[in-house]
Motif scaffolding. Structure first.
Motif, PDB file in Angstrom:
ATOM      1  N   GLU A 280       0.794  -1.223   0.000  1.00  0.00           N
ATOM      2  CA  GLU A 280       0.000   0.000   0.000  1.00  0.00           C
ATOM      3  C   GLU A 280       0.825   1.269   0.000  1.00  0.00           C
ATOM      4  O   GLU A 280       0.634   2.171  -0.811  1.00  0.00           O
ATOM      5  N   CYS A 281       1.738   1.343   0.974  1.00  0.00           N
ATOM      6  CA  CYS A 281       2.482   2.597   1.045  1.00  0.00           C
ATOM      7  C   CYS A 281       3.907   2.345   1.515  1.00  0.00           C
ATOM      8  O   CYS A 281       4.189   1.390   2.224  1.00  0.00           O
ATOM      9  N   ARG A 282       4.760   3.222   1.040  1.00  0.00           N
ATOM     10  CA  ARG A 282       6.196   3.060   1.246  1.00  0.00           C
ATOM     11  C   ARG A 282       6.579   2.910   2.720  1.00  0.00           C
ATOM     12  O   ARG A 282       7.475   2.156   3.079  1.00  0.00           O
ATOM     13  N   TYR A 283       5.888   3.672   3.574  1.00  0.00           N
ATOM     14  CA  TYR A 283       6.201   3.655   5.008  1.00  0.00           C
ATOM     15  C   TYR A 283       5.988   2.253   5.597  1.00  0.00           C
ATOM     16  O   TYR A 283       6.655   1.864   6.554  1.00  0.00           O
ATOM     17  N   ASP A 284       5.048   1.495   5.004  1.00  0.00           N
ATOM     18  CA  ASP A 284       4.812   0.110   5.453  1.00  0.00           C
ATOM     19  C   ASP A 284       6.102  -0.715   5.489  1.00  0.00           C
ATOM     20  O   ASP A 284       6.314  -1.511   6.398  1.00  0.00           O
ATOM     21  N   ALA A 285       6.910  -0.515   4.460  1.00  0.00           N
ATOM     22  CA  ALA A 285       8.128  -1.322   4.344  1.00  0.00           C
ATOM     23  C   ALA A 285       9.076  -1.055   5.505  1.00  0.00           C
ATOM     24  O   ALA A 285       9.789  -1.950   5.971  1.00  0.00           O
ATOM     25  N   LEU A 286       9.086   0.198   5.987  1.00  0.00           N
ATOM     26  CA  LEU A 286       9.972   0.554   7.102  1.00  0.00           C
ATOM     27  C   LEU A 286       9.377   0.095   8.434  1.00  0.00           C
ATOM     28  O   LEU A 286      10.069  -0.436   9.300  1.00  0.00           O
ATOM     29  N   LEU A 287       8.071   0.311   8.572  1.00  0.00           N
ATOM     30  CA  LEU A 287       7.375  -0.088   9.796  1.00  0.00           C
ATOM     31  C   LEU A 287       7.533  -1.589  10.062  1.00  0.00           C
ATOM     32  O   LEU A 287       7.717  -2.017  11.203  1.00  0.00           O
ATOM     33  N   GLU A 288       7.508  -2.357   8.996  1.00  0.00           N
ATOM     34  CA  GLU A 288       7.611  -3.818   9.086  1.00  0.00           C
ATOM     35  C   GLU A 288       8.877  -4.258   9.832  1.00  0.00           C
ATOM     36  O   GLU A 288       8.892  -5.292  10.500  1.00  0.00           O
ATOM     37  N   GLU A 289       9.931  -3.471   9.708  1.00  0.00           N
ATOM     38  CA  GLU A 289      11.199  -3.780  10.386  1.00  0.00           C
ATOM     39  C   GLU A 289      11.034  -3.838  11.898  1.00  0.00           C
ATOM     40  O   GLU A 289      11.683  -4.634  12.571  1.00  0.00           O
ATOM     41  N   TYR A 290      10.177  -2.971  12.430  1.00  0.00           N
ATOM     42  CA  TYR A 290      10.063  -2.829  13.879  1.00  0.00           C
ATOM     43  C   TYR A 290       8.788  -3.454  14.426  1.00  0.00           C
ATOM     44  O   TYR A 290       8.739  -3.911  15.562  1.00  0.00           O
ATOM     45  N   GLU A 291       7.739  -3.456  13.592  1.00  0.00           N
ATOM     46  CA  GLU A 291       6.438  -3.957  14.040  1.00  0.00           C
ATOM     47  C   GLU A 291       5.875  -4.871  12.958  1.00  0.00           C
ATOM     48  O   GLU A 291       4.968  -4.484  12.200  1.00  0.00           O
ATOM     49  N   PRO A 292       6.403  -6.109  12.869  1.00  0.00           N
ATOM     50  CA  PRO A 292       6.007  -6.995  11.770  1.00  0.00           C
ATOM     51  C   PRO A 292       4.492  -7.177  11.703  1.00  0.00           C
ATOM     52  O   PRO A 292       3.846  -7.404  12.726  1.00  0.00           O
ATOM     53  N   GLY A 293       3.958  -7.049  10.502  1.00  0.00           N
ATOM     54  CA  GLY A 293       2.523  -7.254  10.308  1.00  0.00           C
ATOM     55  C   GLY A 293       1.694  -5.993  10.435  1.00  0.00           C
ATOM     56  O   GLY A 293       0.540  -5.968  10.008  1.00  0.00           O
ATOM     57  N   MET A 294       2.228  -4.977  11.063  1.00  0.00           N
ATOM     58  CA  MET A 294       1.475  -3.733  11.240  1.00  0.00           C
ATOM     59  C   MET A 294       1.545  -2.917   9.949  1.00  0.00           C
ATOM     60  O   MET A 294       2.538  -2.979   9.227  1.00  0.00           O
ATOM     61  N   ARG A 295       0.467  -2.161   9.650  1.00  0.00           N
ATOM     62  CA  ARG A 295       0.454  -1.344   8.442  1.00  0.00           C
ATOM     63  C   ARG A 295       0.221   0.122   8.786  1.00  0.00           C
ATOM     64  O   ARG A 295      -0.415   0.431   9.805  1.00  0.00           O
ATOM     65  N   THR A 296       0.709   0.990   7.941  1.00  0.00           N
ATOM     66  CA  THR A 296       0.606   2.433   8.165  1.00  0.00           C
ATOM     67  C   THR A 296      -0.850   2.861   8.338  1.00  0.00           C
ATOM     68  O   THR A 296      -1.164   3.674   9.229  1.00  0.00           O
ATOM     69  N   ALA A 297      -1.730   2.321   7.515  1.00  0.00           N
ATOM     70  CA  ALA A 297      -3.140   2.714   7.586  1.00  0.00           C
ATOM     71  C   ALA A 297      -3.723   2.372   8.957  1.00  0.00           C
ATOM     72  O   ALA A 297      -4.492   3.161   9.538  1.00  0.00           O
ATOM     73  N   ALA A 298      -3.344   1.226   9.498  1.00  0.00           N
ATOM     74  CA  ALA A 298      -3.859   0.821  10.808  1.00  0.00           C
ATOM     75  C   ALA A 298      -3.324   1.731  11.900  1.00  0.00           C
ATOM     76  O   ALA A 298      -4.044   2.112  12.831  1.00  0.00           O
ATOM     77  N   VAL A 299      -2.035   2.092  11.790  1.00  0.00           N
ATOM     78  CA  VAL A 299      -1.456   3.010  12.767  1.00  0.00           C
ATOM     79  C   VAL A 299      -2.193   4.341  12.700  1.00  0.00           C
ATOM     80  O   VAL A 299      -2.569   4.928  13.729  1.00  0.00           O
ATOM     81  N   ARG A 300      -2.439   4.809  11.480  1.00  0.00           N
ATOM     82  CA  ARG A 300      -3.097   6.100  11.298  1.00  0.00           C
ATOM     83  C   ARG A 300      -4.475   6.085  11.950  1.00  0.00           C
ATOM     84  O   ARG A 300      -4.853   7.028  12.657  1.00  0.00           O
ATOM     85  N   ALA A 301      -5.206   4.997  11.769  1.00  0.00           N
ATOM     86  CA  ALA A 301      -6.549   4.897  12.346  1.00  0.00           C
ATOM     87  C   ALA A 301      -6.495   4.906  13.877  1.00  0.00           C
ATOM     88  O   ALA A 301      -7.248   5.617  14.548  1.00  0.00           O
ATOM     89  N   LEU A 302      -5.551   4.121  14.427  1.00  0.00           N
ATOM     90  CA  LEU A 302      -5.405   4.079  15.890  1.00  0.00           C
ATOM     91  C   LEU A 302      -5.040   5.455  16.442  1.00  0.00           C
ATOM     92  O   LEU A 302      -5.595   5.913  17.442  1.00  0.00           O
ATOM     93  N   PHE A 303      -4.095   6.077  15.778  1.00  0.00           N
ATOM     94  CA  PHE A 303      -3.590   7.344  16.285  1.00  0.00           C
ATOM     95  C   PHE A 303      -4.647   8.449  16.160  1.00  0.00           C
ATOM     96  O   PHE A 303      -4.708   9.357  16.993  1.00  0.00           O
ATOM     97  N   SER A 304      -5.493   8.378  15.123  1.00  0.00           N
ATOM     98  CA  SER A 304      -6.548   9.382  14.969  1.00  0.00           C
ATOM     99  C   SER A 304      -7.536   9.308  16.120  1.00  0.00           C
ATOM    100  O   SER A 304      -7.921  10.331  16.696  1.00  0.00           O
ATOM    101  N   SER A 305      -7.950   8.092  16.459  1.00  0.00           N
ATOM    102  CA  SER A 305      -8.933   7.973  17.543  1.00  0.00           C
ATOM    103  C   SER A 305      -8.308   8.426  18.863  1.00  0.00           C
ATOM    104  O   SER A 305      -8.987   8.988  19.726  1.00  0.00           O
ATOM    105  N   LEU A 306      -7.020   8.188  18.989  1.00  0.00           N
ATOM    106  CA  LEU A 306      -6.310   8.615  20.195  1.00  0.00           C
ATOM    107  C   LEU A 306      -6.260  10.144  20.262  1.00  0.00           C
ATOM    108  O   LEU A 306      -6.602  10.766  21.280  1.00  0.00           O
ATOM    109  N   GLN A 307      -5.852  10.719  19.167  1.00  0.00           N
ATOM    110  CA  GLN A 307      -5.658  12.163  19.084  1.00  0.00           C
ATOM    111  C   GLN A 307      -6.963  12.921  19.371  1.00  0.00           C
ATOM    112  O   GLN A 307      -6.958  13.923  20.097  1.00  0.00           O
TER     113      GLN A 307
END
Lengths: 497, 497
Positions: free
Chosen positions: B146-173
């Motif tokens: 989906e998005c370039r940032y996914d490839a980097l995130l995978e290094e630290y949080e395998p299986g997690m995707r940028t879109a999911a992080v964005r959704a979590l962080f939005s509800s938090l914010q």
């Protein structure tokens, strides 16, 4: 990269692996929690095996040949000489034999511990037989000109030969046995005050003062405690020591610190240009030991040293030492007493413990005696050399770990080091007329500088024999050590020798 | 040896090299004399390079294929899955890029330090541009759906995707920003008494009591001090932590110890069968952080915890704390205050620091903004999120080392960990009705056992998402954390949220 640089690059990685292994060992002895034991053994085996594989690789051989035409300087020539020698030796020992020795040592060390606990040499005997057989096989694989023991000695004291050791030890033995016999008949000085309760924090603080004073560089090293004191180097700029503090012995920790610092000063004093090369090491175990013994004995057990430091020690321990005179203290730390345990032996009797081990090792490797003959041979020899007899094998043939570790040919380097230390120190005294006065002020700058200039800086660029000849003007002999002992102990004891 | 065993044997040596490197790093941060710096950098590079070479070797690929038919058990299947994934990723990054990144990081770290000293972002900007460009190149090499940032995130949080992080962080914010604004308008509790002089020996002793109580196993670990606290593992049975003691802050050391011990308890709790395999590690940085934050915050900043430990802390520091009530102390350690520095932030405001970094990283990697836009963007965002503005870039965009170390995609795992910790702790409370009462007795046995059974033991055998779904019954969401914060801080502050 030319072939010389390519060689150096490969050797650098081998050195990095070995130094990493050394750190894993240091940590194991100083800080590692007990749970770490199993993983650490495996990690060490991996690093050491990898280093060995990379060093004995065919490409090192090819580069060694090719590099001969691309050597940049004299240091490079020395490097090629040393690496060629190491490479040839390392390749002569078949992998199967390296593996068998490693396995045998693993079992033998455990058996040695069990034998000590049970006070039963029989538990260890079979393992020792195996170690000796494998060492004989190794000697045959390595090759030799005159005698099999030469091949093993070469590992620890390059260039030294069994015949030369035998000659040195004979001249030593001839004078030492009657001298020890005479001293043993004298009234020993009182040393009971050394064995009161002494707070270990105070001992540590005093030890650190001494280490600073002799020039051990804490920016390039550190001291920790461990069960068996040792020194180790991770680079020329990171050379560490450990000590052991006994709450009922005020001097054992300080002499241990001085001894290990002597080793460390050697390695801290290597030419920085040798960093990360096979030249960055002591040239032989004997030369290494000469430096540790020089600082421990010629300095640390001397009167000038205590003229400066005794008042400081008294300040740390006023209740124990304020009523003890400098003279009484000096006599106590130089008390001579034939005993069964090598590591507790005084300066005078110590070498007789080594002579005994050398004789037995020679006979074992020549297959004149077998492992099972050792307890009897040991005890007879102790009686002959020192006039004492171990009450059991733990105090006798089972006391040292060296054989269990597979090291045969190592022991003589202790006495070679003692002899070198006296010969070197005699020269230092001639070159530095103020040495005693400086020591009595706690100033060892000139001595350390002299040792660095004439010995430390060279690392493995010169053999021990070459350094001795060049800087003491004589080949190694027992005479300076015997003269040193006669002079010092002739004052302390009413003896003729 | 069948091909599965041959694979494991090769992976074992890789692990040994990596663990040896970890010990070299631990030593560098805790005990190494300053002189050791240069050699240590070289030794680490050698070990890491060798481990990488051996892991990405063609023979690993061949064995991975062959081993599929020789897997002994379910754990072996999980191992092959994880190693296949790691292997494919490791091989996708060209050697040249690995080398360029290593070099760029070396320069960038030094520049980052210079920029901080000079308080001048411009000194660092060019290096950061290079780091970002190389990370983009790396993401392209690794590939993504989906998005370039996914490839980097995978290094630290395998299986997690940028879109999911964005959704979590939005509800938090959406909830967090008004809540922080409301708290910021309240009268803050007094916390001045936390910042008197506190003897570090007393802090150390208290910290050790706490570590014992929560179940950190000192037979399989140890604590030292270092400038930046961290935890590290050399095997499942040797997991160490460090802390930092501030002589003018009585709680910073203890919360740091609890945080690092949380990480360490995770690694001490791995199934022993995973030892020396690639499965013997936390499954993701987020899951790792969830364990550290759970012990630091859900436990360490809770009232039950201090009901037990406060009297003990007072006993260590009677002159500073005897007149301070438990209630006043509890309020002080939970004081909320919007500020500029992430690592000093309280539990409530902390995640906003991460949200800001995530947004900026996303834009940098999507090439919507450039490194030189960062100072302005940073300061605007701080104002919007926290209502504060850094007075200079050292307090702003230059505060963290992560980007200088080349790590992009790492920051979000801090907040993911916080969210996981609340979701996990909520389940633990439901499963262990006595949890608060046990904590108030200083007894954490059941909690630790519950965490081990449901999370720790699995290591990398299950993804973070799988563990969360299986043992909390829900996918990761911000709701439990928000509920936890509302409940806790609704009592401490007169707020509506």
């Amino acid at each position: 990269m030319n072939s010389y640089e390519a060689l150096c690059s490969r050797l650098s990685a081998v050195d990095d692996l070995q130094k990493a292994a050394a750190l894993l060992e240091w940590d194991r002895e100083t800080h590692m929690p007990i749970g770490g034991v199993a993983a650490r053994a495996r990690q060490l085996a991996t690093l050491r095996t990898l280093a060995h594989e990379r060093f004995t690789d065919d490409r090192i051989g090819a580069l060694l040949e090719a590099a001969a035409g691309a050597v940049p300087d004299a240091c490079g020539e020395d490097l090629l000489d040393v690496v060629r020698r190491d490479y040839v030796r390392a390749r002569r020992v078949p992998k199967r034999l390296v593996h068998d020795l490693t396995m045998a040592v693993g079992h033998a060390e455990a058996a040695w511990r069990r034998a000590r606990t049970a006070n039963d040499f029989a538990v260890f005997a079979g393992h020792l037989e195996r170690i000796i057989a494998l060492n004989i096989e190794k000697a045959e694989a390595l090759g030799y000109d005159e005698c099999r023991y030469d091949a093993l000695l070469e590992e620890y004291e390059p260039g030294m030969r069994t015949a030369a050791v035998r000659a040195l030890f004979s001249s030593l033995q001839a004078e030492l046995i009657p001298m020890v016999r005479e001293i043993a008949q004298c009234e020993p000085p009182d040393a009971a005050f050394l064995h009161q309760p002494y707070d270990v924090d105070g001992q540590w603080a005093f030890g650190m003062e001494v280490l600073q004073a002799i020039g051990y560089d804490f920016m390039r090293g550190r001291q920790d405690t461990s069960v068996h004191p040792f020194s180790t180097a991770f680079s020329i700029d990171d050379v560490r020591i450990t000590t052991r503090l006994d709450p009922h012995n005020v001097t054992s920790g300080i002499f241990s610190s001085l001894h290990e610092a002597g080793h460390a000063l050697y390695e801290q004093g290597l030419d920085p240009a040798l960093e990360n090369t096979p030249l960055a090491d002591g040239t032989s175990l004997g030369m290494h030991e000469s430096q540790s013994r020089l600082w421990e004995n010629q300095i640390g057990r001397s009167r000038p040293f205590w003229e400066h430091f005794y008042a400081r020690l008294q300040a740390h321990f006023p209740s124990q030492l304020s009523s003890v005179s400098l003279d009484a203290f000096y006599r106590a730390v130089n008390r001579v007493e034939p005993s069964c345990i090598r590591v507790e032996a005084d300066e005078v009797t110590y070498n007789l413990h080594i002579l005994l081990r050398f004789e037995l090792e020679e006979q074992l490797i020549a297959e004149q005696i077998g492992a099972r003959d050792l307890p009897t041979a040991w005890n007879e020899q102790m009686q002959a050399f020192l006039g004492v007899c171990p009450s059991n094998d733990v105090e006798g043939v089972l006391q040292d770990i060296h054989w269990a570790m597979g090291a045969i040919g190592y022991f003589p380097t202790y006495t070679l080091g003692n002899l070198m230390s006296a010969q070197i120190f005699t020269c230092a005294q001639a070159a530095l007329p103020d040495l005693n006065r400086s020591a009595a002020r706690g100033d060892f700058t000139d001595l350390l500088a002299w040792l660095r200039t004439h010995f430390h800086q060279y690392g493995r660029r010169r053999s021990a024999a070459a350094l001795m000849a060049q800087f003491t003007g004589e080949v190694l002999s027992a005479a300076p050590w015997l003269a040193y002992v006669r002079n010092k102990y002739g004052v302390l004891y009413p003896i003729q020798h």
